[in-house]
Design an enzyme around this catalytic site. Structure first.
Site, mmCIF file in Angstrom:
data_model
loop_
_atom_site.group_PDB
_atom_site.id
_atom_site.type_symbol
_atom_site.label_atom_id
_atom_site.label_comp_id
_atom_site.label_asym_id
_atom_site.label_seq_id
_atom_site.Cartn_x
_atom_site.Cartn_y
_atom_site.Cartn_z
ATOM 1 N N VAL A 139 5.403 3.747 0.077
ATOM 2 C CA VAL A 139 4.484 3.481 1.185
ATOM 3 C C VAL A 139 4.973 4.271 2.393
ATOM 4 O O VAL A 139 6.158 4.242 2.729
ATOM 5 C CB VAL A 139 4.406 1.988 1.508
ATOM 6 N N LYS A 140 4.050 4.978 3.034
ATOM 7 C CA LYS A 140 4.396 5.826 4.172
ATOM 8 C C LYS A 140 4.222 5.084 5.485
ATOM 9 O O LYS A 140 3.173 4.486 5.745
ATOM 10 C CB LYS A 140 3.525 7.094 4.186
ATOM 11 N N ILE A 141 5.275 5.156 6.293
ATOM 12 C CA ILE A 141 5.273 4.550 7.619
ATOM 13 C C ILE A 141 5.558 5.657 8.629
ATOM 14 O O ILE A 141 6.527 6.407 8.463
ATOM 15 C CB ILE A 141 6.364 3.471 7.744
#
Length: 365
Positions: A139-141
């Protein structure tokens, strides 16, 4: 003959694809890239999905079904994105398994609209991880101020996290700190850390784009700041992941947070199309290749050698020092790029929603 892209793996660098479409994931193109070019990962972002969803008819059937079922357009977007990422993750699952879980990841980014909201980011990270439910999801933050605590929370929760939109060296240091602290919290709680992975996505070409605008035509530093920035970032990586603090985590099986070079296709046609590949090859790194870079490497352009990121480090420091002497503020450049990066993803996200709404109206009228 071994593909120039696949050869990056031999140099200790994983080539990932900076592109994802439904046709690519389902039609065999991604599988061919994995088999023929040694691609070991895929990244996605709102801009990539906007291009994919706004063209062709690959999404029409599901779009119409979801719309008739009462889903909002934003719910439709996430359903389509989750579906594509899940399919891509399945294509890369054999790579993930073969490498013992060390690679073969596909990334899905949280909404750019919550880049300034830590609580919302933490919640959506958990939601997306649960919806995709694949061990090779990242998951990209975004590496905004609000994103930093969300990174730590995601790591502490045992999730694979890709930190995106890193431009500044100081912000990169804070990203690494968030990763390490998240790992330490798990160790302190008696939880495992050996099956978790993270990457820190350092954006490259945009640094040249912004600094070149601020330097006069013909200035010797034009086209040099981006590579210099990444080379020094790699030096920071080497420093962070050694010594007593890291060794204590490594003893529990913790894995390196690999630097990922993002935005590595050249924006200036005067520069080599493989500039940000040839100069940034290093062990335990990733280069995300957009389609133009894939084609350039396939065509034999550029010159790739192991360890190129270690060449000219002193010169790289001199380049960054030289920006100040030329009247260009590094801090202002990187702050501008972060702000503009979040804004660009937000525009793409909303453009995609608008395109989906228009197409849904056509399909269901």
């Amino acid at each position: 003959m071994t593909s120039a892209i696949a050869r990056l793996n031999d140099f200790g660098q994983s080539p990932w694809l900076d592109n994802l479409t439904r046709g690519m994931a389902r039609g065999g193109e991604l599988a061919r890239l994995v088999a023929d070019d040694g691609i070991r990962g895929v990244t996605s972002n709102p801009s990539i999905f906007e291009k994919a969803m706004a063209s062709g008819d690959d999404y029409d059937a599901e779009l119409a079904e979801l719309t008739r079922g009462g889903a909002t357009i934003e719910e439709v977007y996430w359903a389509l994105a989750v579906g594509d990422v899940s399919t891509a993750a399945d294509v890369l699952r054999p790579t993930h398994d073969r490498l013992g879980g060390a690679d073969g990841f596909v990334s899905l980014e949280v909404s750019p609209d919550i880049a300034g909201d830590t609580t919302a980011t933490v919640a959506q990270v958990a939601e997306l991880a649960g919806r995709v439910d694949r061990p090779n999801l990242m998951v990209k933050i975004p590496a905004t101020e609000a994103g930093l605590p969300a990174i730590q929370e995601g790591v502490a929760a045992g999730l694979n996290i890709n930190i995106t939109l890193i431009f500044a060296l100081g912000r990169y240091d804070a990203v690494v700190e968030a990763y390490l602290r998240g790992l330490e919290r798990r160790v302190e709680a008696g939880l495992p850390v050996d099956a978790m992975h993270s990457v820190a996505s350092f954006f490259v070409s945009r640094v040249d784009t912004e600094t070149d605008k601020r330097l006069p035509e013909g200035h010797p530093l034009r086209g040099r700041a981006a590579v210099a920035n990444a080379k020094i970032a790699y030096q920071h990586f080497l420093e962070h992941f050694r010594g007593p603090r890291w060794e204590a985590l490594a003893a529990h099986g913790a894995t390196l947070q690999r630097p990922l070079w993002a935005s590595t296709s050249t924006k200036n046609p005067a520069y080599s199309p493989t500039l940000y590949v040839d100069t940034l090859i290093g062990e335990n790194t990733i280069n995300t290749l957009a389609p133009p870079s894939v084609e350039a490497l396939r065509a034999g352009q550029g010159h790739q050698e192991a360890g190129s990121i270690l060449d000219g480090v002193d010169d790289a420091r001199a380049v960054l020092d030289g920006l100040a002497e030329a009247g260009v503020s590094y801090d202002d450049v990187t702050a501008t790029l972060e702000h503009d990066g979040v804004a660009a993803f937000s525009r793409a996200f909303h453009d995609c929603l608008d395109s989906l709404a228009k197409r849904a109206a056509e399909l269901t009228s």
